[in-house]
Write a protein that holds these residues in place. Sequence first.
Motif, PDB file in Angstrom:
ATOM      1  N   UNK A  91       0.775  -1.231   0.040  1.00 46.61           N
ATOM      2  CA  UNK A  91       0.086   0.020  -0.007  1.00 46.61           C
ATOM      3  C   UNK A  91       0.808   1.256   0.210  1.00 46.61           C
ATOM      4  N   UNK A  92       1.843   1.361   1.015  1.00 45.37           N
ATOM      5  CA  UNK A  92       2.548   2.715   1.164  1.00 45.37           C
ATOM      6  C   UNK A  92       3.299   2.907  -0.001  1.00 45.37           C
ATOM      7  N   UNK A  93       4.496   1.975  -0.566  1.00 44.75           N
ATOM      8  CA  UNK A  93       4.945   2.647  -1.480  1.00 44.75           C
ATOM      9  C   UNK A  93       4.347   2.688  -2.976  1.00 44.75           C
ATOM     10  N   UNK A  94       3.102   2.081  -3.177  1.00 47.14           N
ATOM     11  CA  UNK A  94       2.282   2.381  -4.229  1.00 47.14           C
ATOM     12  C   UNK A  94       1.742   4.006  -4.039  1.00 47.14           C
ATOM     13  N   UNK A  95       1.079   3.974  -2.715  1.00 43.92           N
ATOM     14  CA  UNK A  95       0.788   5.561  -2.427  1.00 43.92           C
ATOM     15  C   UNK A  95       1.823   6.470  -2.739  1.00 43.92           C
ATOM     16  N   UNK A  96       2.990   6.261  -2.241  1.00 42.49           N
ATOM     17  CA  UNK A  96       3.924   7.510  -2.432  1.00 42.49           C
ATOM     18  C   UNK A  96       4.454   7.609  -3.940  1.00 42.49           C
ATOM     19  N   UNK A  97       4.381   6.458  -4.675  1.00 46.77           N
ATOM     20  CA  UNK A  97       4.571   6.649  -5.974  1.00 46.77           C
ATOM     21  C   UNK A  97       3.546   7.512  -6.931  1.00 46.77           C
TER      22      UNK A  97
ATOM     23  N   UNK B 114      -5.397  -3.323   7.352  1.00 48.89           N
ATOM     24  CA  UNK B 114      -5.843  -1.978   7.983  1.00 48.89           C
ATOM     25  C   UNK B 114      -5.144  -1.431   8.903  1.00 48.89           C
ATOM     26  N   UNK B 115      -4.408  -2.099   9.503  1.00 48.22           N
ATOM     27  CA  UNK B 115      -3.542  -1.445  10.540  1.00 48.22           C
ATOM     28  C   UNK B 115      -2.394  -0.721   9.792  1.00 48.22           C
ATOM     29  N   UNK B 116      -1.951  -1.144   8.867  1.00 52.75           N
ATOM     30  CA  UNK B 116      -0.805  -0.825   7.839  1.00 52.75           C
ATOM     31  C   UNK B 116      -1.562   0.619   7.276  1.00 52.75           C
ATOM     32  N   UNK B 117      -2.891   0.479   6.759  1.00 55.36           N
ATOM     33  CA  UNK B 117      -3.586   1.865   6.254  1.00 55.36           C
ATOM     34  C   UNK B 117      -3.338   2.757   7.355  1.00 55.36           C
ATOM     35  N   UNK B 118      -4.102   2.649   8.739  1.00 57.18           N
ATOM     36  CA  UNK B 118      -4.131   3.725   9.572  1.00 57.18           C
ATOM     37  C   UNK B 118      -2.920   4.172  10.093  1.00 57.18           C
ATOM     38  N   UNK B 119      -1.838   3.025  10.402  1.00 61.38           N
ATOM     39  CA  UNK B 119      -0.643   3.636  10.882  1.00 61.38           C
ATOM     40  C   UNK B 119       0.023   4.509   9.880  1.00 61.38           C
ATOM     41  N   UNK B 120       0.024   4.166   8.681  1.00 61.21           N
ATOM     42  CA  UNK B 120       0.617   4.704   7.396  1.00 61.21           C
ATOM     43  C   UNK B 120       0.130   5.915   6.915  1.00 61.21           C
TER      44      UNK B 120
ATOM     45  N   UNK C 115       3.807  -3.979   6.265  1.00 59.63           N
ATOM     46  CA  UNK C 115       3.241  -4.357   4.918  1.00 59.63           C
ATOM     47  C   UNK C 115       4.223  -5.219   4.379  1.00 59.63           C
ATOM     48  N   UNK C 116       5.498  -5.328   4.420  1.00 64.97           N
ATOM     49  CA  UNK C 116       6.719  -5.894   4.072  1.00 64.97           C
ATOM     50  C   UNK C 116       6.496  -7.358   4.513  1.00 64.97           C
ATOM     51  N   UNK C 117       6.473  -7.208   5.899  1.00 63.46           N
ATOM     52  CA  UNK C 117       6.177  -8.386   6.498  1.00 63.46           C
ATOM     53  C   UNK C 117       5.141  -9.432   6.271  1.00 63.46           C
ATOM     54  N   UNK C 118       3.891  -8.597   5.902  1.00 63.24           N
ATOM     55  CA  UNK C 118       2.654  -9.447   5.291  1.00 63.24           C
ATOM     56  C   UNK C 118       2.944  -9.962   4.282  1.00 63.24           C
ATOM     57  N   UNK C 119       3.694  -9.335   3.413  1.00 63.54           N
ATOM     58  CA  UNK C 119       3.812  -9.835   2.027  1.00 63.54           C
ATOM     59  C   UNK C 119       4.566 -11.011   1.932  1.00 63.54           C
ATOM     60  N   UNK C 120       5.806 -10.881   2.783  1.00 57.84           N
ATOM     61  CA  UNK C 120       6.813 -12.237   2.816  1.00 57.84           C
ATOM     62  C   UNK C 120       6.038 -13.395   3.538  1.00 57.84           C
ATOM     63  N   UNK C 121       5.180 -13.068   4.488  1.00 54.76           N
ATOM     64  CA  UNK C 121       4.478 -14.132   4.743  1.00 54.76           C
ATOM     65  C   UNK C 121       3.574 -14.868   3.911  1.00 54.76           C
ATOM     66  N   UNK C 122       2.766 -14.038   2.970  1.00 54.92           N
ATOM     67  CA  UNK C 122       2.107 -14.788   1.996  1.00 54.92           C
ATOM     68  C   UNK C 122       3.023 -15.332   1.128  1.00 54.92           C
ATOM     69  N   UNK C 123       4.167 -15.150   0.661  1.00 61.76           N
ATOM     70  CA  UNK C 123       5.054 -15.431  -0.431  1.00 61.76           C
ATOM     71  C   UNK C 123       5.499 -16.811   0.223  1.00 61.76           C
ATOM     72  N   UNK C 124       5.897 -16.834   1.562  1.00 59.43           N
ATOM     73  CA  UNK C 124       6.369 -18.272   2.285  1.00 59.43           C
ATOM     74  C   UNK C 124       5.155 -19.113   2.157  1.00 59.43           C
ATOM     75  N   UNK C 125       3.901 -18.717   2.458  1.00 60.94           N
ATOM     76  CA  UNK C 125       2.692 -19.762   2.676  1.00 60.94           C
ATOM     77  C   UNK C 125       2.299 -20.500   1.113  1.00 60.94           C
ATOM     78  N   UNK C 126       2.533 -19.584  -0.017  1.00 58.62           N
ATOM     79  CA  UNK C 126       2.417 -20.086  -1.445  1.00 58.62           C
ATOM     80  C   UNK C 126       3.469 -21.181  -1.639  1.00 58.62           C
ATOM     81  N   UNK C 127       4.832 -20.691  -1.453  1.00 60.55           N
ATOM     82  CA  UNK C 127       5.692 -21.869  -1.549  1.00 60.55           C
ATOM     83  C   UNK C 127       5.657 -22.974  -0.830  1.00 60.55           C
TER      84      UNK C 127
END
Lengths: 310, 326
Positions: free
Chosen positions: A147-153, B280-286, B299-311
């Motif tokens: 979300x954030x990197x996209x928003x900043x871009x 949603x926490x990422x949205x509010x914090x960010x 957000x990065x942490x969340x994306x990495x977990x998703x990646x690990x789960x798929x693999x």
Amino acid sequence: MVNEVLDPVSAGPDLAAVRGSTTRVKETTGYRVFTVLNTVALTLVGLLTLYPFLNLVAKAFSSQGYIAAGEVNIFPRGFNVTTFQGVVSDPMFWINYKNTVVYTVVATAIAMVLTTSFAYALSKPQLKGRGLLVGMALVTMLYAGGLIPNYLLVNALGFKNTIWAIVLPNAINVFNLLVMKSFFDNFPQELEEAASIDGLTTYGVFFRVVLPLSKAVIATMILFYAVQFWNSWFQAYLYFDQRDLYPVTVYLRNLLAAATSTESLGSDAVQIASNVQSVAMLLTVLPIVCLYPFIQKYFVSGVMLGSVKG
Amino acid sequence: MSLRTAAPPVPLGQPDVATPARPQPGREGWARALRKDWRLYSLAVLPLLFFLIFKYVPMAGAVIAFRRFQPGGSIFGEEWVGLYYVERFIQDPKFWDTFANTAIIGALTLVVVFPLPVVLALMLNEVRVRWFKKAVQTVSYLPHFMSVVIVAGFVFELTSLDGTVNKIVEALGGDPVSFMQRAEWFRTIYVSSEVWQTVGWGTILYLAALTTIDEQLYEASRIDGANRWKQTWHITLPGIRPTMMVLLILNIGQFMAVGFEKVFLLYNPLTYPTADVLSTYVYRVGLTSGQLSYATAIGLFEALIGLVLVFAANAISRRITGSSLW
């Protein structure tokens, strides 16, 4: 069950139906009971799925008193069209509605140009680096910047409060790209070869031979994108801060948010909101619901195309 | 399934696997390819730019999880701060609350929503009256085409104090509940709305797989005396197992990507204890509090977990059932 052995079974397009017909000769009581229960259950599934829509239509045409009393289910009570007139006469609703139409048309057009041309290029085995390009597209299905990197871009590009904020970041849907690529993969090679022997360049082959013969898949993709953009709201919510730029989905979202925050205050405000909300929702889903019976089969075939061979 | 034919990325400067006819390696090969196929490459230029700018720049932009970001400065941040933001979220109890909420909602959705399309497809498969089957299919696909805003609107309408759900509660002798204000109801409501919207559409691939099962198998089993139930158990279900596995992998991969938009539309401060998820926490914090680097780290942490789960799901599926995405 013995009788069934004698039944001829012909392989047809709808094997399930064929299988059904073979057992029609004699069924066990248990299976007949199952058939009845199954029909009842599926009817219930259908009715439950439709209920919110019916309820919506009923509420849109009901008077507030009946809604407040919770007496509106699937038929309007105290039929009236005053709320309808109220929403219809709100200029902002129509400005936002028009925005949705414009955004959908522009975004779909751009998405189609990019998706079709990329899919065609990727379908050509002689394209050096093809594997790299396909891989690059696929990676984005598994991992995204967030979300954030996209928003900043988008902000850095100066797209805030412009149509580009909602059009460009979503211009290629990788799933749609794969569907088109697999269609072009299976395009009869001989046609293209014949056309190029006749002196057409790659452009000529693409525009004058391949595209005219791909109308079905193009129509399907247009529908996929159009529904996606018609329904989208978050990009607009994120990047637009002027009310007259909102699409109708954001108009609706703001109605919902207002209704939720008043729910705790008192019920009168909720009633008004609920009524207006129904009308606005109805007008928003109307184009899709009206077109839906005619376009449904294209969506189904699109999904199959994308999954059978990606 | 849709990913299976993905060719592995070919390293630059090596012959493309797809073009064995052109043996020259290295730069010369590329120059030749460009000269010969420049029209084809020209079709790919704009899409390539799209991917680079709108997909890969944000991926690189996630680097601000490890760099200090200044509003108005570079989108890639100003200076390295190492794991400062990572340490911060590890020590943030709210992060762990939202993490748990995400896992619970994700698990509930998976457990409830994944099997239902199989059941519905099997039920539809037993229907012989074709118009009835068509009608149920048509109706059950419809919710898939609704905007999430509309779905949220339906949820609010049905669960409001004067909505249908509360009327049923009252008819059964209960007191009306303001469902959307009560944290203990959020998960039920969320999962129910997912069921409503996705189950019908989810049957498409199963119904397609069902038509590919060899009719002779059913015949043979009938000769052996198998009844309909046994046929379903021993022929139909194994027949659609590859489809189920692929969809399961895809679902597990999206396990942590709990529908941000829907949660965002449905939740409110009263329901945060169960409804607030990582995204949603990422949205509010960010974007509400402006702590962009911190939000990016989460957000990065969340994306990495998703990646690990798929693999992981893919590897397990390949080991156990032999079918996998790649």
